[in-house]
Design a protein around this motif. Structure first.
Motif, PDB file in Angstrom:
ATOM      1  N   ASP A 256       1.843   0.960   7.001  1.00  0.00           N
ATOM      2  CA  ASP A 256       2.772   0.185   7.811  1.00  0.00           C
ATOM      3  C   ASP A 256       3.575  -0.680   6.854  1.00  0.00           C
ATOM      4  OD1 ASP A 256       4.116  -1.666   9.372  1.00  0.00           O
ATOM      5  OD2 ASP A 256       2.452  -1.973  10.753  1.00  0.00           O
ATOM      6  N   HIS A 257       4.847  -0.341   6.651  1.00  0.00           N
ATOM      7  CA  HIS A 257       5.676  -1.071   5.700  1.00  0.00           C
ATOM      8  C   HIS A 257       5.802  -2.546   6.064  1.00  0.00           C
ATOM      9  CE1 HIS A 257       6.989   2.366   3.356  1.00  0.00           C
ATOM     10  NE2 HIS A 257       7.177   3.019   4.483  1.00  0.00           N
ATOM     11  N   ASN A 258       5.601  -2.874   7.312  1.00  0.00           N
ATOM     12  CA  ASN A 258       5.742  -4.266   7.739  1.00  0.00           C
ATOM     13  C   ASN A 258       4.465  -5.072   7.587  1.00  0.00           C
ATOM     14  OD1 ASN A 258       8.505  -3.996   8.575  1.00  0.00           O
ATOM     15  ND2 ASN A 258       7.733  -2.780  10.282  1.00  0.00           N
ATOM     16  N   ALA A 259       3.334  -4.424   7.321  1.00  0.00           N
ATOM     17  CA  ALA A 259       2.061  -5.134   7.219  1.00  0.00           C
ATOM     18  C   ALA A 259       1.620  -5.356   5.780  1.00  0.00           C
ATOM     19  CB  ALA A 259       0.973  -4.365   7.971  1.00  0.00           C
ATOM     20  N   VAL A 260       2.250  -4.691   4.823  1.00  0.00           N
ATOM     21  CA  VAL A 260       1.795  -4.786   3.436  1.00  0.00           C
ATOM     22  C   VAL A 260       2.298  -6.054   2.763  1.00  0.00           C
ATOM     23  CG1 VAL A 260       1.642  -2.286   3.171  1.00  0.00           C
ATOM     24  CG2 VAL A 260       3.729  -3.455   2.495  1.00  0.00           C
ATOM     25  N   ILE A 261       1.625  -6.414   1.688  1.00  0.00           N
ATOM     26  CA  ILE A 261       2.040  -7.552   0.873  1.00  0.00           C
ATOM     27  C   ILE A 261       2.995  -7.010  -0.187  1.00  0.00           C
ATOM     28  CG2 ILE A 261       1.240  -9.388  -0.667  1.00  0.00           C
ATOM     29  CD1 ILE A 261      -1.582  -8.935   0.706  1.00  0.00           C
ATOM     30  N   ALA A 262       4.275  -7.199   0.025  1.00  0.00           N
ATOM     31  CA  ALA A 262       5.283  -6.645  -0.879  1.00  0.00           C
ATOM     32  C   ALA A 262       5.744  -7.733  -1.841  1.00  0.00           C
ATOM     33  CB  ALA A 262       6.449  -6.072  -0.080  1.00  0.00           C
ATOM     34  N   ASP A 263       4.922  -8.018  -2.846  1.00  0.00           N
ATOM     35  CA  ASP A 263       5.248  -9.070  -3.802  1.00  0.00           C
ATOM     36  C   ASP A 263       5.988  -8.505  -5.008  1.00  0.00           C
ATOM     37  OD1 ASP A 263       3.222  -7.732  -5.139  1.00  0.00           O
ATOM     38  OD2 ASP A 263       2.146  -9.546  -5.712  1.00  0.00           O
ATOM     39  N   GLU A 264       6.241  -9.377  -5.994  1.00  0.00           N
ATOM     40  CA  GLU A 264       6.982  -8.962  -7.176  1.00  0.00           C
ATOM     41  C   GLU A 264       6.274  -7.851  -7.945  1.00  0.00           C
ATOM     42  OE1 GLU A 264       9.478 -11.275 -10.362  1.00  0.00           O
ATOM     43  OE2 GLU A 264       8.430 -12.694  -9.051  1.00  0.00           O
ATOM     44  N   GLU A 265       4.977  -7.958  -8.085  1.00  0.00           N
ATOM     45  CA  GLU A 265       4.231  -6.966  -8.854  1.00  0.00           C
ATOM     46  C   GLU A 265       4.257  -5.589  -8.187  1.00  0.00           C
ATOM     47  OE1 GLU A 265       0.269  -6.959 -11.625  1.00  0.00           O
ATOM     48  OE2 GLU A 265       0.202  -8.097  -9.764  1.00  0.00           O
ATOM     49  N   LEU A 266       4.155  -5.556  -6.881  1.00  0.00           N
ATOM     50  CA  LEU A 266       4.247  -4.281  -6.165  1.00  0.00           C
ATOM     51  C   LEU A 266       5.623  -3.647  -6.398  1.00  0.00           C
ATOM     52  CD1 LEU A 266       2.744  -2.377  -4.161  1.00  0.00           C
ATOM     53  CD2 LEU A 266       4.013  -3.531  -2.357  1.00  0.00           C
ATOM     54  N   HIS A 267       6.663  -4.463  -6.367  1.00  0.00           N
ATOM     55  CA  HIS A 267       8.007  -3.944  -6.619  1.00  0.00           C
ATOM     56  C   HIS A 267       8.175  -3.499  -8.073  1.00  0.00           C
ATOM     57  CE1 HIS A 267       9.058  -5.756  -2.709  1.00  0.00           C
ATOM     58  NE2 HIS A 267       9.845  -4.710  -2.658  1.00  0.00           N
ATOM     59  N   GLN A 268       7.546  -4.180  -9.014  1.00  0.00           N
ATOM     60  CA  GLN A 268       7.607  -3.751 -10.414  1.00  0.00           C
ATOM     61  C   GLN A 268       7.007  -2.356 -10.564  1.00  0.00           C
ATOM     62  OE1 GLN A 268       5.562  -6.908 -12.447  1.00  0.00           O
ATOM     63  NE2 GLN A 268       7.345  -8.264 -12.426  1.00  0.00           N
TER      64      GLN A 268
ATOM     65  N   TYR B   8      -0.646  11.709  -6.526  1.00  0.00           N
ATOM     66  CA  TYR B   8      -0.653  10.734  -5.437  1.00  0.00           C
ATOM     67  C   TYR B   8      -0.790   9.345  -6.041  1.00  0.00           C
ATOM     68  CZ  TYR B   8      -1.767  14.864  -2.685  1.00  0.00           C
ATOM     69  OH  TYR B   8      -1.735  16.107  -2.109  1.00  0.00           O
ATOM     70  N   GLN B   9       0.064   8.427  -5.622  1.00  0.00           N
ATOM     71  CA  GLN B   9      -0.057   7.033  -6.036  1.00  0.00           C
ATOM     72  C   GLN B   9      -0.220   6.190  -4.778  1.00  0.00           C
ATOM     73  OE1 GLN B   9       2.985   5.618  -8.696  1.00  0.00           O
ATOM     74  NE2 GLN B   9       2.735   7.345 -10.081  1.00  0.00           N
ATOM     75  N   PHE B  10      -1.435   5.735  -4.557  1.00  0.00           N
ATOM     76  CA  PHE B  10      -1.735   4.900  -3.397  1.00  0.00           C
ATOM     77  C   PHE B  10      -1.855   3.458  -3.854  1.00  0.00           C
ATOM     78  CE2 PHE B  10      -4.084   8.935  -2.243  1.00  0.00           C
ATOM     79  CZ  PHE B  10      -3.124   9.380  -1.356  1.00  0.00           C
ATOM     80  N   SER B  11      -1.042   2.586  -3.303  1.00  0.00           N
ATOM     81  CA  SER B  11      -1.217   1.152  -3.507  1.00  0.00           C
ATOM     82  C   SER B  11      -2.036   0.670  -2.323  1.00  0.00           C
ATOM     83  CB  SER B  11       0.132   0.438  -3.572  1.00  0.00           C
ATOM     84  OG  SER B  11       0.813   0.795  -4.759  1.00  0.00           O
TER      85      SER B  11
ATOM     86  N   ALA C 153       3.644  11.694  -4.525  1.00  0.00           N
ATOM     87  CA  ALA C 153       3.560  11.002  -3.232  1.00  0.00           C
ATOM     88  C   ALA C 153       3.140   9.565  -3.520  1.00  0.00           C
ATOM     89  CB  ALA C 153       2.546  11.682  -2.327  1.00  0.00           C
ATOM     90  N   SER C 154       3.933   8.625  -3.099  1.00  0.00           N
ATOM     91  CA  SER C 154       3.650   7.217  -3.364  1.00  0.00           C
ATOM     92  C   SER C 154       3.769   6.438  -2.066  1.00  0.00           C
ATOM     93  CB  SER C 154       4.646   6.672  -4.393  1.00  0.00           C
ATOM     94  OG  SER C 154       4.430   5.304  -4.613  1.00  0.00           O
ATOM     95  N   ILE C 155       2.690   5.720  -1.738  1.00  0.00           N
ATOM     96  CA  ILE C 155       2.718   4.981  -0.469  1.00  0.00           C
ATOM     97  C   ILE C 155       1.738   3.814  -0.519  1.00  0.00           C
ATOM     98  CG2 ILE C 155       0.961   6.363   0.716  1.00  0.00           C
ATOM     99  CD1 ILE C 155       3.107   6.277   3.138  1.00  0.00           C
ATOM    100  N   ASN C 156       2.052   2.788   0.243  1.00  0.00           N
ATOM    101  CA  ASN C 156       1.149   1.656   0.419  1.00  0.00           C
ATOM    102  C   ASN C 156       0.253   1.957   1.610  1.00  0.00           C
ATOM    103  OD1 ASN C 156       2.400  -0.161  -1.557  1.00  0.00           O
ATOM    104  ND2 ASN C 156       4.135  -0.111  -0.159  1.00  0.00           N
ATOM    105  N   ILE C 157      -1.054   1.771   1.418  1.00  0.00           N
ATOM    106  CA  ILE C 157      -1.987   1.974   2.533  1.00  0.00           C
ATOM    107  C   ILE C 157      -2.953   0.800   2.601  1.00  0.00           C
ATOM    108  CG2 ILE C 157      -1.833   4.492   2.488  1.00  0.00           C
ATOM    109  CD1 ILE C 157      -4.581   4.545   1.144  1.00  0.00           C
ATOM    110  N   THR C 158      -3.487   0.587   3.789  1.00  0.00           N
ATOM    111  CA  THR C 158      -4.497  -0.452   3.971  1.00  0.00           C
ATOM    112  C   THR C 158      -5.875   0.110   3.631  1.00  0.00           C
ATOM    113  OG1 THR C 158      -4.838   0.159   6.281  1.00  0.00           O
ATOM    114  CG2 THR C 158      -3.133  -1.498   5.831  1.00  0.00           C
ATOM    115  N   LEU C 159      -6.857  -0.757   3.554  1.00  0.00           N
ATOM    116  CA  LEU C 159      -8.222  -0.304   3.259  1.00  0.00           C
ATOM    117  C   LEU C 159      -8.717   0.712   4.278  1.00  0.00           C
ATOM    118  CD1 LEU C 159      -9.974  -3.609   2.148  1.00  0.00           C
ATOM    119  CD2 LEU C 159      -9.556  -1.580   0.743  1.00  0.00           C
ATOM    120  N   ASP C 160      -8.247   0.598   5.521  1.00  0.00           N
ATOM    121  CA  ASP C 160      -8.701   1.539   6.546  1.00  0.00           C
ATOM    122  C   ASP C 160      -7.733   2.721   6.728  1.00  0.00           C
ATOM    123  OD1 ASP C 160      -6.925  -0.319   7.632  1.00  0.00           O
ATOM    124  OD2 ASP C 160      -7.998  -0.548   9.521  1.00  0.00           O
ATOM    125  N   GLY C 161      -6.847   2.946   5.734  1.00  0.00           N
ATOM    126  CA  GLY C 161      -6.056   4.169   5.694  1.00  0.00           C
ATOM    127  C   GLY C 161      -4.763   4.188   6.487  1.00  0.00           C
TER     128      GLY C 161
END
Length: 194
Positions: A17-29, A140-143, A6-14
């Motif tokens: 939202d794919h539209n709220a995250v910082i999707a930079d080059e490193e995250l894509h790598q 689980y991989q949480f960014s 399971a891999s997902i981006n989450i905020t500090l408060d859990g």
């Protein structure tokens, strides 16, 4: 048996939202590394429609940013399974619609060996929660993003029982977000549930 991640981006408060995250080059790598080691990705309807609207156009007209363009190609070429009771068809290449029992479908996928030992990835919040409850997720991989949204879609909204995880590793990325990998604590969890 193949591993389900399971891999997902989450905020500090859990929230996720794919539209709220910082999707930079490193995250894509990081995402590219995950997809290179997988051959199947599982989506729910909402995430599938979001991804389908965003990535095929980049395959046709690349951005010039290597990690983003590579992600577009990887996600375009990987086998995709969409779990939905409302969609009638899917158009994105290498995609099929699953309308049956999610537990049966995922157990069959995990046992398939035609892909060698390639992983299965799930990246939709609702599907992650469903598979957590069914105890089918191996890792689980949480960014974790350095953002407090205050509201939105909470990843763990429908989790009512304790789930123990064991830390596998952490990785700090440039923009102060970090990836945390956990593994289901397995027998420890099952012992505590009894």
């Amino acid at each position: 048996m193949r591993k389900l991640i399971a891999s997902i981006n989450i905020t500090l408060d859990g929230f996720c939202d794919h539209n709220a995250v910082i999707a930079d080059e490193e995250l894509h790598q990081n995402a590219n590394e995950l997809l290179r080691n997988a051959d199947t990705i599982l989506f729910g309807r909402v995430t599938y429609q979001l991804m389908e609207s965003g990535w095929p156009p980049i395959v046709k007209k690349p951005t010039g940013i290597k990690s983003i363009d590579e992600f577009a190609v990887l996600i375009d070429n990987i086998d995709k399974i969409v779990f939905s009771h409302t969609l009638k068809s899917v158009e994105w290449k290498n995609t099929r619609l699953a309308t049956g029992d999610i537990q049966e479908e995922v157990l069959k996928l995990k046992q398939l060996r035609n892909s060698g030992s390639k992983n299965i990835v799930v990246g939709s919040p609702g599907i992650i929660v469903t598979l957590m409850k069914l105890e089918l997720i191996n890792e689980y991989q949480f960014s974790v993003q350095p953002i407090v949204l205050g509201s939105g879609l909470p990843l763990f909204k429908n989790i009512t029982n304790r789930i123990d995880l064991r830390l596998l590793k952490t990785k700090t990325l440039r923009l102060l977000y970090f990836r945390i990998n956990f593994k289901d604590a397995g027998e420890l969890y099952h012992i505590r549930k009894k």
